[in-house]
Each structure stands twice: as C-alpha cells, then as structure tokens.
Design a protein around this motif. Sequence first.
Motif, PDB file in Angstrom:
ATOM      1  N   LEU A   1      -1.406  -6.367   7.525  1.00  0.00           N
ATOM      2  CA  LEU A   1       0.021  -6.388   6.996  1.00  0.00           C
ATOM      3  C   LEU A   1      -0.082  -6.987   5.433  1.00  0.00           C
ATOM      4  O   LEU A   1       0.258  -6.340   4.499  1.00  0.00           O
ATOM      5  N   MET A   2      -0.935  -8.246   5.409  1.00  0.00           N
ATOM      6  CA  MET A   2      -1.174  -8.629   3.906  1.00  0.00           C
ATOM      7  C   MET A   2      -1.953  -7.963   3.538  1.00  0.00           C
ATOM      8  O   MET A   2      -1.613  -7.614   1.934  1.00  0.00           O
ATOM      9  N   GLY A   3      -2.917  -7.189   3.955  1.00  0.00           N
ATOM     10  CA  GLY A   3      -3.907  -6.255   3.201  1.00  0.00           C
ATOM     11  C   GLY A   3      -3.210  -4.911   2.646  1.00  0.00           C
ATOM     12  O   GLY A   3      -3.274  -4.847   1.492  1.00  0.00           O
ATOM     13  N   SER A   4      -2.243  -4.483   3.251  1.00  0.00           N
ATOM     14  CA  SER A   4      -1.323  -3.448   2.556  1.00  0.00           C
ATOM     15  C   SER A   4      -0.294  -3.894   1.869  1.00  0.00           C
ATOM     16  O   SER A   4      -0.269  -3.044   0.657  1.00  0.00           O
ATOM     17  N   ALA A   5       0.010  -5.209   1.885  1.00  0.00           N
ATOM     18  CA  ALA A   5       0.998  -5.360   1.013  1.00  0.00           C
ATOM     19  C   ALA A   5       0.139  -5.728  -0.422  1.00  0.00           C
ATOM     20  O   ALA A   5       0.390  -5.603  -1.549  1.00  0.00           O
ATOM     21  N   HIS A   6      -1.010  -6.239  -0.152  1.00  0.00           N
ATOM     22  CA  HIS A   6      -1.952  -6.595  -1.463  1.00  0.00           C
ATOM     23  C   HIS A   6      -2.288  -5.328  -2.226  1.00  0.00           C
ATOM     24  O   HIS A   6      -2.094  -5.114  -3.579  1.00  0.00           O
ATOM     25  N   CYS A   7      -2.765  -4.178  -1.457  1.00  0.00           N
ATOM     26  CA  CYS A   7      -2.857  -2.849  -2.070  1.00  0.00           C
ATOM     27  C   CYS A   7      -1.678  -2.200  -2.768  1.00  0.00           C
ATOM     28  O   CYS A   7      -1.541  -1.843  -3.871  1.00  0.00           O
ATOM     29  N   SER A   8      -0.514  -2.508  -1.962  1.00  0.00           N
ATOM     30  CA  SER A   8       0.562  -1.819  -2.458  1.00  0.00           C
ATOM     31  C   SER A   8       0.957  -2.712  -3.673  1.00  0.00           C
ATOM     32  O   SER A   8       1.688  -1.987  -4.617  1.00  0.00           O
ATOM     33  N   LYS A   9       0.946  -4.014  -3.589  1.00  0.00           N
ATOM     34  CA  LYS A   9       1.402  -4.669  -4.838  1.00  0.00           C
ATOM     35  C   LYS A   9       0.657  -4.160  -5.920  1.00  0.00           C
ATOM     36  O   LYS A   9       1.030  -4.290  -7.445  1.00  0.00           O
TER      37      LYS A   9
END
Length: 297
Positions: free
Chosen positions: A121-129
Amino acid sequence: MSIRFDGKVAVITGAGAGLGRQHALAFAARGAKVVVNDFGGGSGSSAAAQAVSKEIREAGGTAIANGADVADYEQVQAMVAQAMREFGRVDILVNNAGILRDKSFSKMDMAEFRMVLDVHLMGSAHCSKAVWDIMREQNYGRIVMTTSAAGLYGNFGQANYGAAKLGLVGLMNVMHQEGYKKNIRVNTIAPVATTQMTAELLPEAVHAALQPERVTPAVLFLCSEDAPARTIVSAAGGSFAVAAMMETAPVHFASDALTPEAIAERFASIADWSSARSYESASQEIQQFITQVTGAA
C-alpha cells in the motif's frame, strides 16, 4: 488496433521476476523505455533488475535498472529522478512490487502486518506520488495498481495482505477522481499467476496454466491510450473479468419503526442483490441516501 508504447516511459516495480518481469519485457517489446525496479527480494540488491534490464537491451529495447525499496519514499523519489534524467518523462507506472508474510491474524504480530502494508500500500502510494506531478504537467499518465482476490474477497491467513490489497482499490478510486481531468487513468489488476510469491499457495497441476505472461496483456491494455479508468480487471491464465464494488438499494425506516428488530425483520430486502448498483463516487452514493431520506421526511 495495435497497442504500442513508442516514445513512452514505463516504471515497473518488482520487475526482477514473475509478473513484473513479464510486464517489463512486454512493454519494452512494444516500444516503451522501461525502468526495471526490483529490491532483490528484500536483499537490497538490484541484481535481478540488472538481469531483466540486460535482457531487454539484448532484445533491442531500452531499459535501465533500479534497486529502490518502494517502502522508502526517498529511494522512490531517487528512482523517479533517475528516470527523468535518463528519459525526460514518465508516462506509465505499474505498481507490482509485493511481499507475503502469511499467518493467521491471532498469531500475526503488528510488525508483520505493517511490513506488508508498507510494501504493497505505502509502496504504491510512494511511487504514485513521485510520478503524480510529472504526469499532471504532461497531461498524460497511466497507473496500474495490483490488488488481489485476498483483498477483494478474503483469504485465510492473509489479513495484512488483504488489507493492503483492498486499500489499493480505495487509492485508485480517489486518484481517478483527482487525475482524470489531467488525462491520468488509474486502474487495478487482480492477478492470479505462478510466481515466487504464490508457488507454495497453488496446486502444482495448475502452475503451467497460470504463467505470469498470461496476465500481462491486461496490464498493457490498462496502460494504453484508450485505457478505461477506475477499473478492476481480474486475470488468470488468459481469462479476464471485471470486478466492482456494489451496493444494494437503500431501504428506509420511519422514525417510529427504527429499531434493530425492524432491521432484522426486513434484512432480506436490505440485502436484495437484485437492486445492487455501482457508484462513480462517494458523493453519488451519499446523494442516494440523502434523496431517499429527505423525500421520506
């Protein structure tokens, strides 16, 4: 219609093996310049990413390797900065990186729970951000999240994984609303495939039918010029379906009948799935209730 990615730059996380590797190879074969990201199975080594990047280049494609840990936002920012230095843009992001730490909820400690959320979840949020403002300025972007049946429907021993995977659907829903006007289309793939993560979870007899490359065409479609938006595609072995959050039509109770007993008595009507529909936004769903409540007042 031919789907190509000439002139496009794609960042694929967890691309050192399995699904991510197949995604990276397929994007490169169709003309994309690829950033092959892999943390090395938790080792911090980018050897796997280097191998896939080399494989792409030897086939005539363009690729660079990156060993960022997607759970570390600073490392992710550095990865995107590398992509911008090398290629000048980022058009596509496939959030594929993931880990498993399976254990029944009663035996799972919170460190194991958080670890899985941090990567998925946070990994996907990090990359998307990290790519979001780039895509907004370009007025173009395609982002794919990777969810799972464990998140959509539940799977014993995967409370951490299921929570993270359903969280990605919520992330997609909001990013869709904020990005669509800037031509950023955000979708989600729910794959079933034979990978290092699933090798022990699937019967040996089905391994051959569930090769990762039989999921990848759906990811390419979800990143194409004419991709849909806010869509969950379930994929396994060359079979594909669309999943959606559904809700039954609300049933109203007058104030003098508003009791738990009355709800129990009419629960079959409340749970009547023949009335179910999907909503485009939270406000649309809330408005359905407001319209009914104010109309009944």
